[in-house]
Design a protein around this motif. Structure first.
Motif, PDB file in Angstrom:
ATOM      1  N   ILE A  20      25.883  41.630  34.036  1.00 24.89           N
ATOM      2  CA  ILE A  20      27.274  41.920  34.394  1.00 24.89           C
ATOM      3  C   ILE A  20      28.135  41.628  33.176  1.00 24.89           C
ATOM      4  N   LYS A  21      28.870  42.625  32.715  1.00 24.44           N
ATOM      5  CA  LYS A  21      29.748  42.439  31.574  1.00 24.44           C
ATOM      6  C   LYS A  21      31.187  42.281  32.064  1.00 24.44           C
ATOM      7  N   ILE A  22      31.837  41.231  31.587  1.00 20.55           N
ATOM      8  CA  ILE A  22      33.218  40.916  31.954  1.00 20.55           C
ATOM      9  C   ILE A  22      34.096  41.119  30.724  1.00 20.55           C
ATOM     10  N   VAL A  23      35.052  42.032  30.825  1.00 19.86           N
ATOM     11  CA  VAL A  23      35.992  42.289  29.737  1.00 19.86           C
ATOM     12  C   VAL A  23      37.388  41.936  30.225  1.00 19.86           C
ATOM     13  N   ASN A  24      38.037  40.972  29.566  1.00 20.16           N
ATOM     14  CA  ASN A  24      39.391  40.588  29.968  1.00 20.16           C
ATOM     15  C   ASN A  24      40.414  41.482  29.273  1.00 20.16           C
ATOM     16  N   VAL A  70      40.211  41.967  35.008  1.00 16.85           N
ATOM     17  CA  VAL A  70      38.780  41.902  34.727  1.00 16.85           C
ATOM     18  C   VAL A  70      38.231  43.309  34.892  1.00 16.85           C
ATOM     19  N   ASN A  71      37.716  43.892  33.818  1.00 20.66           N
ATOM     20  CA  ASN A  71      37.172  45.250  33.859  1.00 20.66           C
ATOM     21  C   ASN A  71      38.163  46.247  34.459  1.00 20.66           C
ATOM     22  N   GLY A  72      39.443  46.065  34.120  1.00 22.07           N
ATOM     23  CA  GLY A  72      40.476  46.997  34.529  1.00 22.07           C
ATOM     24  C   GLY A  72      41.079  46.752  35.893  1.00 22.07           C
ATOM     25  N   VAL A  73      40.611  45.715  36.619  1.00 17.30           N
ATOM     26  CA  VAL A  73      41.135  45.410  37.949  1.00 17.30           C
ATOM     27  C   VAL A  73      41.707  43.992  37.934  1.00 17.30           C
ATOM     28  N   SER A  74      42.901  43.853  38.479  1.00 20.00           N
ATOM     29  CA  SER A  74      43.574  42.556  38.574  1.00 20.00           C
ATOM     30  C   SER A  74      43.420  42.041  39.998  1.00 20.00           C
ATOM     31  N   GLU A 113      34.619  51.948  28.004  1.00 14.66           N
ATOM     32  CA  GLU A 113      35.145  51.458  26.732  1.00 14.66           C
ATOM     33  C   GLU A 113      36.661  51.312  26.763  1.00 14.66           C
ATOM     34  N   ASN A 114      37.340  52.163  27.521  1.00  9.49           N
ATOM     35  CA  ASN A 114      38.807  52.110  27.595  1.00  9.49           C
ATOM     36  C   ASN A 114      39.276  51.377  28.845  1.00  9.49           C
ATOM     37  N   VAL A 115      38.487  50.397  29.297  1.00  9.17           N
ATOM     38  CA  VAL A 115      38.738  49.760  30.581  1.00  9.17           C
ATOM     39  C   VAL A 115      40.096  49.056  30.626  1.00  9.17           C
ATOM     40  N   GLY A 170      45.704  37.384  38.143  1.00 12.74           N
ATOM     41  CA  GLY A 170      44.628  38.303  38.477  1.00 12.74           C
ATOM     42  C   GLY A 170      43.339  38.221  37.713  1.00 12.74           C
ATOM     43  N   GLN A 171      43.217  37.325  36.720  1.00 11.73           N
ATOM     44  CA  GLN A 171      41.982  37.297  35.943  1.00 11.73           C
ATOM     45  C   GLN A 171      40.970  36.347  36.583  1.00 11.73           C
ATOM     46  N   GLN A 172      40.438  36.800  37.691  1.00 15.24           N
ATOM     47  CA  GLN A 172      39.402  36.072  38.426  1.00 15.24           C
ATOM     48  C   GLN A 172      38.704  37.048  39.355  1.00 15.24           C
ATOM     49  N   LEU A 173      37.594  36.612  39.931  1.00 13.08           N
ATOM     50  CA  LEU A 173      36.870  37.429  40.900  1.00 13.08           C
ATOM     51  C   LEU A 173      35.989  36.509  41.732  1.00 13.08           C
TER      52      LEU A 173
END
Length: 551
Positions: free
Chosen positions: A353-357, A370-374, A406-408, A510-513
């Motif tokens: 699982i890749k996490i991009v902030n 996180v991956n484009g979703v808050s 790539e443009n997440v 929003g930077q959590q899941l």
């Protein structure tokens, strides 16, 4: 007549053994209230527990049962989380808005959990609103049982050092900033155990050491935004434990402690008897903010020298420190990985699982993603919705992809984020930080193995650089600017678990899941049922109770 008496004696003996075989209980009653204090010299509203800031020390032993009855005397709902305590099979006690209905003002709730198979240095703090910016935190220490030796002599005493950045504005004002789409900006200072030391010889000693004796200092960065460097004037620190794991005992002049992290060191009073400063300062900031605490040598009357030791410069030094950290594989200790996953280098990865902030604006207001979703917390906690069988009315699983585009970060949407995890899968999580600031992430419910941090972007070929032997089992990892970090863990703890940025404004915006790990067997061997008297809210408030898990 002799035989019945013998049977009765045997039955009584068995019952006594059963009663005494249960692990000890520790009971706490907390009255949580506001008080006017001045951590930075400016009066402001601070959250106290039983009138204390920081709050009471939970000082326990591995496998103890902890019972904390919390009375909420604030004017807002409240929850506490136990940062780093794994809550085996028991995410009901995790104390986040994804797992629990908050404790309403004027009411109480009793947390019940066991520090199962754990040792180490941790802390607790409030997770609702921006209450963490008002305090409410305190130390939580888990000692080894007497039968399990620790890999160093017992110290003369031990000291908890809760250090972190602090804002002079109150938590309500800071929350308004974020709700209106603004960032919090730079913190105004650093505090140590709730106080800002001026380093001018006027502060009362916070710690006392007897000459020639050795002391244990448990450092935790309980701040909101910045990494902290700690050092002690004229002394070195021998690292012995990080977040529940004994380490190879390297010696350091200073230590970088990133948000949410706890480090435990031994300090020997082997210098000229006088006062010395413990120094804490922000790292990776344009303006360095510093605080001190005075360490007093018993029997001396000489003040500390005015010149303070300087912190290192740049994140490359910090990265080298990370690479020097090693797990002490020969130490006897509680192992928090019952499936044997501490042999992590020999287990095949079943999911990556890749996490991009990222950061951006939604309707003109700042959000972090996180991956484009808050992430947003719905009125019904995610775990309760799942348990009552109405998850489809509250959230959708897997709204983010394991491999983001790539443009997440170009566009941000707002939704609850729940990853559907598979029970006992061995997963690899990659954190990519494309930004200019240091990030810090915490995973509840588990310890994990941070196997690498490197500059650039991650590719599968990077696995050849992993430490697959003695990475320190822990629960929080930093990610330097324009770098990636890789961790590994086994999803062997059923429940709903929070993966969050430890930076307060990022977490709040929003930077959590959450990672949902369900037991296919619906068995009490894997997960506990919803506790009695657990507050219910949202759409499940008046629903009939589900069929409980069976043995």
């Amino acid at each position: 007549m002799g035989r019945p008496n013998f049977l009765l004696f045997a039955l009584i003996s068995t019952l006594v053994l059963v009663v005494h075989s249960e692990d000890p209980y520790l009971f706490y009653t907390w009255n949580v209230s506001y008080a006017t204090l001045s951590p930075l010299g400016v009066p402001q509203q601070v959250i106290t527990i039983n009138g204390q800031f920081p709050g009471p020390w939970i000082n326990c032993t591995s496998n103890n049962n902890i019972v904390v009855n919390v009375f909420n005397n604030l004017d807002e709902p409240l929850l506490f989380t136990w940062n780093g305590i794994q809550q085996r099979k028991n995410s009901w006690q995790e104390g986040t808005l994804g797992t629990n209905c908050p404790i309403q003002p004027g009411t109480n709730f009793t947390y019940r959990f066991q520090v199962k198979d754990q040792i180490g240095s941790y802390y607790y703090y409030p997770t609702t609103a921006l209450h963490r910016a008002a305090g409410g935190y305190g130390p939580l220490t888990v000692h080894s049982r007497d039968l399990i030796p620790v890999p160093f002599p017992w110290p003369e005493a031990e000291y908890n050092v809760l250090v972190g950045d602090w804002y002079s504005k109150g938590h309500a004002s800071l929350k308004k900033f974020l709700d209106n789409g603004r960032s919090l900006g730079r913190p105004n200072g650093v505090i140590i155990n709730g106080k800002h030391g001026k380093g001018d010889g006027t502060d009362e000693p916070m710690f006392t050491m007897k000459p020639k004796e050795t002391y244990r200092y448990r450092f935790c960065n309980v701040g909101m935004k910045n990494s902290i460097n700690v050092r002690i004037q004229g002394h070195t620190m021998k690292l012995v434990e990080i977040e529940g794991s004994h380490t190879v005992q390297n010696t350091y002049d200073s230590l970088d402690i990133h948000l949410g992290q706890c480090y435990s060191v031994l300090v020997t009073a082997d210098q000229t008897p006088k006062d010395y400063y413990l120094v804490a300062s922000t790292r990776f900031t344009k303006t360095v903010v510093t605080s001190t605490a005075t360490i007093h040598y018993a029997g001396s009357n000489t003040p500390a020298a005015a010149a303070l030791p300087e912190a290192p410069v740049g994140w490359a030094w910090s990265l080298n420190q990370f690479r020097s950290l090693r797990w002490n594989l020969t130490a006897s200790a509680a192992r928090p990985n019952p499936q044997g996953s501490y042999h992590y280098g020999k287990i095949n990865i079943t999911r990556t699982i890749k996490i991009v902030n990222s950061a951006g604006a939604v309707d003109g207001k700042l959000r972090y993603a996180v991956n484009g979703v808050s992430h947003t917390d719905p009125e019904t906690p995610l775990k309760l919705a799942e348990y009552f069988g109405v998850a489809d009315k509250v959230f959708k699983y897997d709204v983010i992809k394991d491999e983001p585009a790539e443009n997440v970060g170009d566009k941000i949407t707002i939704a609850p984020i729940v990853i559907n995890g598979t029970f006992r899968n061995f997963v690899e999580i990659i954190f990519e930080n494309h930004e200019k600031s240091v990030q810090s992430w915490h995973l509840s419910g588990y310890s994990f193995f941070p196997v690498a941090i490197e500059p650039g972007t991650w590719t599968p070929e990077k696995r050849k650089n992993y430490n697959l032997i003695d990475a320190v089992s822990r629960n929080t990892i930093q990610v330097y600017p324009k770098c990636w970090a890789a961790i590994m863990t086994t999803l062997d703890n059923a429940g709903m678990w929070n993966l969050r940025s430890v930076i307060l404004e990022r977490q709040y915006l929003g930077q959590q899941l959450y990672i949902s790990v369900l037991s296919p067997a619906r068995s009490l061997r894997d997960e506990y049922n919803l506790p009695e008297k657990m507050p219910l809210c949202g759409i499940v408030k008046n629903m009939p109770m589900p069929v409980p898990y069976s043995a």
